[in-house]
Motif scaffolding. Structure first.
Motif, PDB file in Angstrom:
ATOM      1  N   ASN A  89      -4.227  13.591  -8.746  1.00  0.00           N
ATOM      2  CA  ASN A  89      -4.892  13.932 -10.525  1.00  0.00           C
ATOM      3  C   ASN A  89      -5.944  15.672 -10.004  1.00  0.00           C
ATOM      4  O   ASN A  89      -6.424  15.212  -9.632  1.00  0.00           O
ATOM      5  N   LEU A  90      -5.482  16.165 -10.684  1.00  0.00           N
ATOM      6  CA  LEU A  90      -5.838  17.629  -9.877  1.00  0.00           C
ATOM      7  C   LEU A  90      -7.724  18.093 -10.744  1.00  0.00           C
ATOM      8  O   LEU A  90      -7.979  18.558 -10.473  1.00  0.00           O
ATOM      9  N   THR A  91      -7.246  17.194 -11.590  1.00  0.00           N
ATOM     10  CA  THR A  91      -9.247  17.026 -11.353  1.00  0.00           C
ATOM     11  C   THR A  91     -10.208  16.436 -10.457  1.00  0.00           C
ATOM     12  O   THR A  91     -11.172  17.013 -10.157  1.00  0.00           O
ATOM     13  N   THR A  92      -9.721  14.867 -10.208  1.00  0.00           N
ATOM     14  CA  THR A  92     -10.350  14.153  -9.649  1.00  0.00           C
ATOM     15  C   THR A  92      -9.883  14.355  -7.761  1.00  0.00           C
ATOM     16  O   THR A  92     -10.884  13.819  -7.345  1.00  0.00           O
ATOM     17  N   GLY A  93      -8.881  14.782  -7.627  1.00  0.00           N
ATOM     18  CA  GLY A  93      -8.605  14.946  -6.428  1.00  0.00           C
ATOM     19  C   GLY A  93      -7.484  13.260  -6.035  1.00  0.00           C
ATOM     20  O   GLY A  93      -7.201  13.038  -5.068  1.00  0.00           O
ATOM     21  N   ALA A  94      -7.847  12.230  -7.201  1.00  0.00           N
ATOM     22  CA  ALA A  94      -7.147  11.030  -7.054  1.00  0.00           C
ATOM     23  C   ALA A  94      -5.610  10.786  -6.599  1.00  0.00           C
ATOM     24  O   ALA A  94      -5.391  11.560  -7.650  1.00  0.00           O
ATOM     25  N   GLU A  95      -5.445   9.846  -5.974  1.00  0.00           N
ATOM     26  CA  GLU A  95      -3.804   9.609  -5.548  1.00  0.00           C
ATOM     27  C   GLU A  95      -3.647   9.303  -7.266  1.00  0.00           C
ATOM     28  O   GLU A  95      -4.181   8.530  -7.687  1.00  0.00           O
ATOM     29  N   GLN A  96      -1.956   9.391  -8.003  1.00  0.00           N
ATOM     30  CA  GLN A  96      -1.869   9.422  -9.107  1.00  0.00           C
ATOM     31  C   GLN A  96      -0.244   8.658  -8.993  1.00  0.00           C
ATOM     32  O   GLN A  96       0.447   8.993  -7.964  1.00  0.00           O
ATOM     33  N   TYR A  97      -0.212   7.634  -9.324  1.00  0.00           N
ATOM     34  CA  TYR A  97       0.940   6.762  -9.253  1.00  0.00           C
ATOM     35  C   TYR A  97       1.633   5.639  -7.318  1.00  0.00           C
ATOM     36  O   TYR A  97       2.168   5.585  -7.155  1.00  0.00           O
ATOM     37  N   ASP A  98      -0.038   5.665  -7.550  1.00  0.00           N
ATOM     38  CA  ASP A  98       0.295   4.870  -5.639  1.00  0.00           C
ATOM     39  C   ASP A  98      -0.143   3.586  -6.500  1.00  0.00           C
ATOM     40  O   ASP A  98       0.262   3.254  -7.423  1.00  0.00           O
ATOM     41  N   LYS A  99      -0.282   2.957  -4.774  1.00  0.00           N
ATOM     42  CA  LYS A  99      -0.325   1.424  -5.389  1.00  0.00           C
ATOM     43  C   LYS A  99      -1.063   0.507  -3.833  1.00  0.00           C
ATOM     44  O   LYS A  99      -1.213   1.313  -2.787  1.00  0.00           O
ATOM     45  N   ASP A 100      -1.673   0.179  -4.568  1.00  0.00           N
ATOM     46  CA  ASP A 100      -2.655  -1.247  -4.062  1.00  0.00           C
ATOM     47  C   ASP A 100      -3.148  -3.009  -4.313  1.00  0.00           C
ATOM     48  O   ASP A 100      -3.156  -2.939  -5.167  1.00  0.00           O
ATOM     49  N   VAL A 101      -1.628  -3.702  -3.927  1.00  0.00           N
ATOM     50  CA  VAL A 101      -1.530  -4.064  -4.286  1.00  0.00           C
ATOM     51  C   VAL A 101      -1.877  -5.505  -2.977  1.00  0.00           C
ATOM     52  O   VAL A 101      -1.178  -6.153  -1.907  1.00  0.00           O
ATOM     53  N   ILE A 102      -2.467  -6.745  -3.069  1.00  0.00           N
ATOM     54  CA  ILE A 102      -2.667  -8.232  -2.231  1.00  0.00           C
ATOM     55  C   ILE A 102      -2.182  -9.312  -3.127  1.00  0.00           C
ATOM     56  O   ILE A 102      -2.866  -9.528  -4.320  1.00  0.00           O
ATOM     57  N   ALA A 103      -1.085  -9.452  -2.847  1.00  0.00           N
ATOM     58  CA  ALA A 103      -0.771 -11.350  -3.669  1.00  0.00           C
ATOM     59  C   ALA A 103      -0.759 -12.162  -2.325  1.00  0.00           C
ATOM     60  O   ALA A 103      -0.509 -12.396  -1.331  1.00  0.00           O
ATOM     61  N   ALA A 104      -1.119 -13.025  -2.801  1.00  0.00           N
ATOM     62  CA  ALA A 104      -0.737 -14.943  -2.027  1.00  0.00           C
ATOM     63  C   ALA A 104      -0.183 -15.853  -3.266  1.00  0.00           C
ATOM     64  O   ALA A 104      -0.634 -15.581  -4.211  1.00  0.00           O
ATOM     65  N   ARG A 105       0.440 -16.999  -2.337  1.00  0.00           N
ATOM     66  CA  ARG A 105       0.501 -18.233  -2.821  1.00  0.00           C
ATOM     67  C   ARG A 105       0.460 -18.961  -1.813  1.00  0.00           C
ATOM     68  O   ARG A 105       0.868 -18.994  -0.906  1.00  0.00           O
ATOM     69  N   VAL A 106      -0.460 -20.488  -2.456  1.00  0.00           N
ATOM     70  CA  VAL A 106      -0.237 -21.776  -1.462  1.00  0.00           C
ATOM     71  C   VAL A 106       0.723 -22.798  -2.167  1.00  0.00           C
ATOM     72  O   VAL A 106       0.675 -22.448  -3.075  1.00  0.00           O
ATOM     73  N   SER A 107       1.060 -23.429  -1.602  1.00  0.00           N
ATOM     74  CA  SER A 107       1.476 -24.349  -2.524  1.00  0.00           C
ATOM     75  C   SER A 107       2.030 -25.493  -0.931  1.00  0.00           C
ATOM     76  O   SER A 107       1.753 -26.039   0.054  1.00  0.00           O
ATOM     77  N   ALA A 108       1.306 -27.194  -2.055  1.00  0.00           N
ATOM     78  CA  ALA A 108       1.742 -28.516  -1.313  1.00  0.00           C
ATOM     79  C   ALA A 108       3.364 -28.679  -1.860  1.00  0.00           C
ATOM     80  O   ALA A 108       3.062 -29.573  -2.988  1.00  0.00           O
ATOM     81  N   GLU A 109       3.578 -29.841  -0.806  1.00  0.00           N
ATOM     82  CA  GLU A 109       4.768 -30.413  -1.239  1.00  0.00           C
ATOM     83  C   GLU A 109       4.770 -32.292  -0.951  1.00  0.00           C
ATOM     84  O   GLU A 109       4.339 -32.382   0.616  1.00  0.00           O
ATOM     85  N   PHE A 110       5.103 -32.780  -1.551  1.00  0.00           N
ATOM     86  CA  PHE A 110       5.225 -34.680  -0.941  1.00  0.00           C
ATOM     87  C   PHE A 110       5.891 -35.508  -1.568  1.00  0.00           C
ATOM     88  O   PHE A 110       6.159 -35.007  -3.398  1.00  0.00           O
ATOM     89  N   LYS A 148       1.139  -1.080  -0.299  1.00  0.00           N
ATOM     90  CA  LYS A 148      -0.230   0.334  -0.147  1.00  0.00           C
ATOM     91  C   LYS A 148       0.819   0.806  -0.171  1.00  0.00           C
ATOM     92  O   LYS A 148       2.164   1.330   0.667  1.00  0.00           O
ATOM     93  N   ARG A 149       0.715   2.338  -0.871  1.00  0.00           N
ATOM     94  CA  ARG A 149       1.222   3.481  -0.900  1.00  0.00           C
ATOM     95  C   ARG A 149       0.867   4.869  -1.269  1.00  0.00           C
ATOM     96  O   ARG A 149      -0.111   4.321  -2.531  1.00  0.00           O
ATOM     97  N   ASP A 150       0.694   5.798  -0.981  1.00  0.00           N
ATOM     98  CA  ASP A 150       0.095   6.851  -1.752  1.00  0.00           C
ATOM     99  C   ASP A 150       0.721   7.026  -2.628  1.00  0.00           C
ATOM    100  O   ASP A 150       1.618   6.908  -3.264  1.00  0.00           O
ATOM    101  N   GLY A 151      -0.035   8.255  -3.666  1.00  0.00           N
ATOM    102  CA  GLY A 151       0.814   8.089  -5.349  1.00  0.00           C
ATOM    103  C   GLY A 151       1.708   9.497  -4.951  1.00  0.00           C
ATOM    104  O   GLY A 151       1.586  10.116  -4.091  1.00  0.00           O
ATOM    105  N   TYR A 152       2.481   9.324  -5.880  1.00  0.00           N
ATOM    106  CA  TYR A 152       3.797  10.673  -6.181  1.00  0.00           C
ATOM    107  C   TYR A 152       3.758  11.421  -6.413  1.00  0.00           C
ATOM    108  O   TYR A 152       3.581  12.871  -6.122  1.00  0.00           O
ATOM    109  N   GLY A 153       1.839  11.349  -7.106  1.00  0.00           N
ATOM    110  CA  GLY A 153       1.307  12.604  -7.679  1.00  0.00           C
ATOM    111  C   GLY A 153       0.043  12.686  -7.396  1.00  0.00           C
ATOM    112  O   GLY A 153      -1.229  12.025  -6.884  1.00  0.00           O
TER     113      GLY A 153
END
Length: 746
Positions: free
Chosen positions: A227-248, A220-225
């Motif tokens: 959006n002067l029209t909408t007020g939203a963050e620009q160049y932000d980050k909002d990511v969820i990643a997951a990995r599961v595994s099983a070994e036999f 999670k990160r705020d934007g580097y800039g």
């Protein structure tokens, strides 16, 4: 430069390399227990006893006759790398960037070969693999650094063992195996722009033969800039990643693994920034910060990718192993691109992508005293589709483009190495590939802002521009041969020849009114590549050196050309450009004189020159050769990186300081030079300071990237002219950031 002169230059370079290294090749045998070297090779790319799988079997890096770089996941994490695009700073002649307008779509070039256009149906030129699974689409391919053991970057065509679409090389993201012992880790980072990264991993052994594991990451990160029209963050980050595994592992000769992963990216779209005004109208004026935008199209962006794979290895005899790799992946993207970067719909593009793939690979690996190799069969069943509107607000006009490409690919391959003597080895390989493709393309004008597909039910249908379904088959035989000479242990000279090809297809933006031949599709591109190299360890394994020189003949390169075509919006067509010569060299060195100091140098040089570039000019029907007016995109002539690490024993652990400087020379964003967009050469400075406890359980670190706060473009769009809002926009790499990290291992 003529081809003959280029070949002569490459030959002279090889002779010079051999002359420089020959005195070192008769040095005494290396001490195998040198602690400084053994520590260094864990984290650094030019090391000695690194085990890699570039030839689909485990081998020592020095013994592999392929130009490649290896970077450990731990090294990337300690440097503060946000994702795998950081590899371009450490790897010669490589460009890895986030695509224009995207947060998680990957653009990759190696030695001048790649594919900038991520539209569905177009194939990448540098392939991405997660473990042994080919990832066909670039959406969601900007992988974050978690649960990764190492990343292998193979340069040059890998058409034999990896097949289609590895014409420029391959990037292999290798995850950690679970093993049969409990271990867990947790990492938290906080940094500039309210960056907050949380990563956790755990391995649970259920029995001596069965283990399960999971890893989850939240970025999670705020934007580097802004959006002067909408007020939203620009160049932000909002990511969820997951990995599961099983070994036999029921016996020492059997191994089975099932793994699944999922990435959800809800970062705002990157709208870029205007580089030129449109007359004196203030709404089209560039913003004060390159990270700000005035885009009014909206801020919704959602990318979901997920997949599952099953791998099995069965030892049939002491020398023969059977391996099967089955995988399924899918992805969906909803995104927006505001080309005019204003609150008005002057040139807006809402878009969606949808893809899925199933792959099956069967391998038979042989490991004998004098013969080693692999043979196999491969199958891919993929479907890539999508749709987008091209909204031209000044004309109250929208053009809907939609389509699908279905691909079935079949391949048979083999690669065998023969130890003729203890010093001389030869490797011979080949692959036969057949692609069956069916493309469906629909393109229609509508009166109104957006089409019914993107929510405007009142839009009035107009001229039908493209509506066809066509099928084509492409097949190619791609051989590879290499010879190696190892005058002693830890020193290997090699020469190789290999071919690669990227499959043909159908232009998903093709306009059958402007370019009626678009219904026929475009041809594959091919490359013939020659390489000479040396890999070695010297001076009691305190100096590691990898050298490579290469020359390639590139034919029928697929180039996407997009031009304004009012009142229909934008016309696109794919050219098979013609012929090009590419040559260059790469140097990777690592010096480890003591356990308290190490230093590295990476240098790459690429000279890429079109010999023929056929295209249509001004609506003409006869192709014109414009080779002297075209350049290679995303291919700086020079790339370099220098780094050093000082470490001291402090407070029961080790404190390590690592500064690094990377350089990239001038580059063009497109084949047609565009001064307003093209990026001058630039230098990036980074540094990290990490304290690790003596038992390795605890780490505290701080990493600074782009410490000089350099502004550099990584992409752009070029649609000049008043009717398109003089849309020349750029996308920029990250500004200066500083991140602190605490990590605990259990």
């Amino acid at each position: 430069m003529s081809r003959l002169y280029a070949a002569h230059t490459l030959l002279n370079a090889g002779v010079a390399i051999a002359a420089l290294i020959a005195p070192l090749s008769i040095a005494p045998a290396f001490a195998q227990d040198a602690p400084a070297a053994e520590e260094a090779q864990i984290d650094e790319p030019a090391s000695g006893d690194i085990v890699v799988t570039a030839r689909r079997r485990e081998e020592n890096l020095i013994n592999v006759p392929i130009a490649m770089s290896v970077v450990s996941g731990d090294s990337l994490v300690k440097s503060g790398a946000a994702d795998i695009t950081a590899l371009q700073d450490r790897t010669p002649n490589l460009t890895l960037q986030i695509a224009r307008g995207s947060n998680s779509t990957l653009i990759a070039f190696s030695r001048g070969v790649g594919q900038q256009d991520p539209l569905w149906g177009f194939e990448p030129g540098v392939a991405l693999y997660i473990d042994d699974v080919y990832v066909a689409r670039p959406q969601g391919a900007v992988l974050d650094i978690f649960d990764v053991e190492r990343v292998e970057v193979l340069r040059g065509p890998q058409g034999t063992l990896y097949g289609r679409n590895t014409i420029g090389g391959a990037v292999k993201y290798v995850t950690r195996k679970l093993g049969n012992e409990f271990h867990a880790s947790a990492r938290a980072s906080y940094g500039s722009y309210n960056q907050l990264d949380l990563v956790g991993q755990v391995t649970l052994p259920i029995s001596d033969t069965f283990s399960v594991g999971a890893a989850i990451a939240r970025y999670k990160r705020d934007g580097y800039g802004k959006n002067l029209t909408t007020g939203a963050e620009q160049y932000d980050k909002d990511v969820i990643a997951a990995r599961v595994s099983a070994e036999f592992t029921p016996t020492e000769n059997m191994f089975f693994r099932v793994a699944g992963d999922r990435i959800l990216d809800r970062s705002n779209p990157r709208h870029g920034t205007r580089l030129l005004p449109n007359g004196t109208d203030p709404i089209y004026a560039p913003t004060a910060s390159v990270y700000d935008t005035r885009a009014g199209i909206g801020d919704r962006n959602r990318v979901k990718t997920q997949g599952v794979s099953a791998t099995g290895e069965i030892g049939l005899t002491d020398a023969l192993t059977f391996k099967t790799i089955s995988a399924w992946r899918e992805g969906h993207t909803d995104t927006l691109i505001d080309f005019d970067n204003t609150a008005l719909p002057t040139l807006d593009v809402p878009a969606e992508y949808d893809d899925r793939q199933f792959t099956q690979e069967l391998q038979l690996l042989y490991q004998g005293d004098r013969i080693q190799g692999v043979a196999g069969l491969y199958y891919l069943d993929g479907r890539a589709s999508g749709a987008f509107d091209t909204v031209v607000g000044l004309f109250n006009l929208t053009t809907l483009t939609s389509g699908t490409v279905r691909t079935k690919s079949y391949a048979a391959f083999g690669d065998m190495s023969f130890d003729l003597t203890d010093q001389f080895k030869i490797s011979v390989g080949a692959r036969y590939t057949k692609d069956d493709k069916t493309g469906t393309v629909f393109r229609r004008n509508y009166t109104g802002i957006r089409s019914p597909y993107f929510g405007n039910a009142a839009a009035v249908p107009g001229l039908l521009r493209t509506d066809y379904t066509n099928s084509r088959s492409f097949e190619k035989f791609t051989p590879r041969v290499s010879v190696s000479y190892a005058p002693r242990a830890d020193l290997n000279f090699y020469a190789s020849y290999g071919q690669g090809f990227k499959s043909g297809g159908f232009d998903m933006r093709g306009d059958a009114i402007f370019t009626p031949t678009t219904v026929n599709g475009y041809e594959p591109e091919t490359i013939d590549s020659w390489e000479i190299g040396m890999k070695g360890a010297f001076l009691d394994r305190t100096l590691f050196v990898n050298l490579a020189g290469f020359m390639s003949k590139y034919k029928n390169q697929q180039v996407t050309i997009q031009v304004p075509a009012l009142p229909s919006g934008i016309a696109s067509f794919v050219d098979n450009a013609g012929k090009a010569d590419i040559y260059g060299f790469e140097i990777e060195t690592r010096m480890v004189p003591s356990r308290h100091f190490s230093a590295g140098l990476v240098v790459g040089y690429t000279h890429a020159d079109y010999k023929e570039f056929l295209t249509f000019i001004g609506g003409g029907t006869t192709p014109v050769d414009v080779a002297n007016q075209r350049v290679f995109q995303n291919t700086p002539k020079w790339t370099a990186n220098v780094s050093a690490t000082w470490s001291e024993d402090v407070a029961g652990g080790t404190l390590a300081l690592t500064p690094a400087v990377s350089l990239r020379s001038d580059l063009s964003m497109f084949e047609i030079p565009t001064p307003a967009l093209d990026q001058d050469g630039y230098v990036l400075v980074e540094a990290s300071l990490n304290w690790t406890s003596g038992d390795g359980r605890y780490r505290i670190g701080v990493a600074g990237r782009n410490l000089t706060d350099t502004r550099y473009r990584v992409g752009g769009y070029n649609f000049p002219g008043a009717t398109t809002g003089n849309s020349v926009i750029g996308y920029y790499g990250p500004p200066r950031t500083v991140t602190g990290t605490v990590e605990v291992k259990f």
